[in-house]
Design a protein around this motif. Structure first.
Motif, PDB file in Angstrom:
ATOM      1  N   VAL A  90      -1.034   3.037  -7.898  1.00  0.00           N
ATOM      2  CA  VAL A  90       0.427   3.102  -7.975  1.00  0.00           C
ATOM      3  C   VAL A  90       0.873   4.089  -6.900  1.00  0.00           C
ATOM      4  CG1 VAL A  90       2.431   3.534  -9.434  1.00  0.00           C
ATOM      5  CG2 VAL A  90       0.314   2.653 -10.447  1.00  0.00           C
ATOM      6  N   ASP A  91       1.458   3.577  -5.828  1.00  0.00           N
ATOM      7  CA  ASP A  91       1.758   4.366  -4.638  1.00  0.00           C
ATOM      8  C   ASP A  91       3.269   4.430  -4.430  1.00  0.00           C
ATOM      9  OD1 ASP A  91       2.151   5.290  -1.988  1.00  0.00           O
ATOM     10  OD2 ASP A  91       0.225   4.481  -1.341  1.00  0.00           O
ATOM     11  N   PRO A  92       3.876   5.633  -4.420  1.00  0.00           N
ATOM     12  CA  PRO A  92       5.334   5.731  -4.278  1.00  0.00           C
ATOM     13  C   PRO A  92       5.844   5.633  -2.843  1.00  0.00           C
ATOM     14  CG  PRO A  92       4.417   7.918  -4.489  1.00  0.00           C
ATOM     15  CD  PRO A  92       3.257   6.957  -4.619  1.00  0.00           C
ATOM     16  N   THR A  93       4.960   5.361  -1.888  1.00  0.00           N
ATOM     17  CA  THR A  93       5.389   5.321  -0.482  1.00  0.00           C
ATOM     18  C   THR A  93       5.511   3.895   0.047  1.00  0.00           C
ATOM     19  OG1 THR A  93       3.133   5.472   0.416  1.00  0.00           O
ATOM     20  CG2 THR A  93       4.273   7.539  -0.061  1.00  0.00           C
ATOM     21  N   LEU A  94       5.784   2.942  -0.832  1.00  0.00           N
ATOM     22  CA  LEU A  94       5.827   1.541  -0.439  1.00  0.00           C
ATOM     23  C   LEU A  94       7.252   1.021  -0.227  1.00  0.00           C
ATOM     24  CD1 LEU A  94       3.043   0.235  -2.844  1.00  0.00           C
ATOM     25  CD2 LEU A  94       2.924   0.280  -0.356  1.00  0.00           C
ATOM     26  N   GLY A  95       8.204   1.933  -0.061  1.00  0.00           N
ATOM     27  CA  GLY A  95       9.584   1.500   0.131  1.00  0.00           C
ATOM     28  C   GLY A  95       9.779   0.614   1.346  1.00  0.00           C
ATOM     29  N   ASN A  96       9.176   0.981   2.474  1.00  0.00           N
ATOM     30  CA  ASN A  96       9.303   0.146   3.677  1.00  0.00           C
ATOM     31  C   ASN A  96       8.637  -1.205   3.490  1.00  0.00           C
ATOM     32  OD1 ASN A  96      10.800   1.959   5.226  1.00  0.00           O
ATOM     33  ND2 ASN A  96       8.973   2.988   6.029  1.00  0.00           N
TER      34      ASN A  96
END
Length: 316
Positions: A90-96
């Motif tokens: 679960v990675d919170p840096t996947l916005g892009n």
């Protein structure tokens, strides 16, 4: 999610179903006001779809470290802790990544527009980019090439916080449901909370009893879906590929002592696919996994109908 002695209210928020149930019917209106206020605070702090949210305003401007509100710091801290505990599943840096795949606005708007084009070039490896994010108190550092997406963990934190706040301020038992994230606080409604577990119509359904103070979360590959470049998409990405996780599981439901913990495990299980059962067993959680073919896998003492979590087995 019903019980004879409780009062319930249903509506839509953040593009998903919201449920509020209290054990004291006289407190329902006040409880709704507290919940609405709490959710608005989270939205203003961390929404990826509000251009005026604190998170949106700092995106691309935090590489040198910026001071953020205590609430946003708490939400980022929760997301980073979940990334660590799930070893990056679960990675919170996947916005892009989500934006590149078309999920750059409210899902209803994504579905309403014409088919979204996606570059034919393969996405570069993502890796454990969350380790590049730093939070020191309320000072947040995010490299300019990353965009945070706190969606899953922020919703779970919001459910946990709102349930606890309502119970503390109004002195009643409460259940808060935000999509698949359900948190409870305070006394139960003359016994355990009755929870209907069924992701989408036609899926296997089950009613379970949830002891007061516990939480339950369902992560799904079936609900938040859209089409990009003629290809069906869903919102749970595998950080290794930057693409929607393979649909080994239609849904995964987990019981835990907090909605944040339950959501972390259920979301990571979707990403881990066939390895999820062994992993969840190693953690000692009670879970229900529904395969792509509709087969139910109950593990860790998953509660049967009319049994409490304690009777079904210990949840860590």
């Amino acid at each position: 999610m019903s019980t004879p002695s409780a009062q319930r209210m249903d509506w839509t928020v953040w593009g998903t179903d919201a449920v509020l149930t209290v054990t004291d019917s006289a407190q329902l209106t006040a409880a709704r006001g507290i919940l609405d206020s709490s959710l608005l605070e989270v939205e203003r702090a961390a929404s990826r779809f509000r251009p005026d949210s604190e998170l949106s305003l700092l995106t691309g401007r935090a590489s040198g470290g910026v001071a953020v509100s205590p609430l946003l710091a708490r939400l980022v801290d929760a997301a980073l802790r979940v990334a660590e505990r799930t070893r990056g599943s679960v990675d919170p840096t996947l916005g892009n990544r989500l934006a590149q795949l078309g999920y750059d606005r409210d899902l209803a708007e994504v579905r309403a527009r014409a088919d979204f084009s996606v570059s034919a070039h393969p996405l570069p490896p993502h890796g454990e980019q969350w380790r590049r994010v730093r939070l020191d108190g309320t000072t947040l550092t995010v490299p300019d090439d990353l965009a945070l997406d706190l969606g899953a963990t922020a919703k779970a934190v919001a459910a946990d916080h709102a349930a606890a706040l309502i119970s503390r301020e109004l002195g009643c038992g409460v259940l808060v449901g935000l999509g698949g994230d359900i948190a409870t606080a305070g006394p139960g409604p003359d016994g355990p909370w009755q929870i209907d577990v069924c992701d989408v119509p036609g899926d296997p359904a089950q009613q379970v009893s949830l002891s007061p103070g516990w939480a339950i979360a369902t992560s799904s590959t079936q609900r938040r879906r859209w089409t990009a470049a003629g290809r069906p998409m869903h919102h749970i990405l595998d950080p290794r590929s930057g693409l929607p996780a393979p649909e080994t599981w239609r849904s995964v439901t987990v019981v835990a002592d907090s909605c944040l913990n339950a959501n972390a495990v259920s979301t990571a299980a979707i990403v881990r696919g066939p390895r999820a059962i062994e992993w969840i067993n190693s953690l000692g959680y009670a879970a229900r996994l529904v395969s792509r073919a509709g087969r139910v896998h109950a593990i860790g003492g998953w509660p049967r109908a009319a049994r409490t979590v304690e009777e079904a087995g210990h949840v860590r």
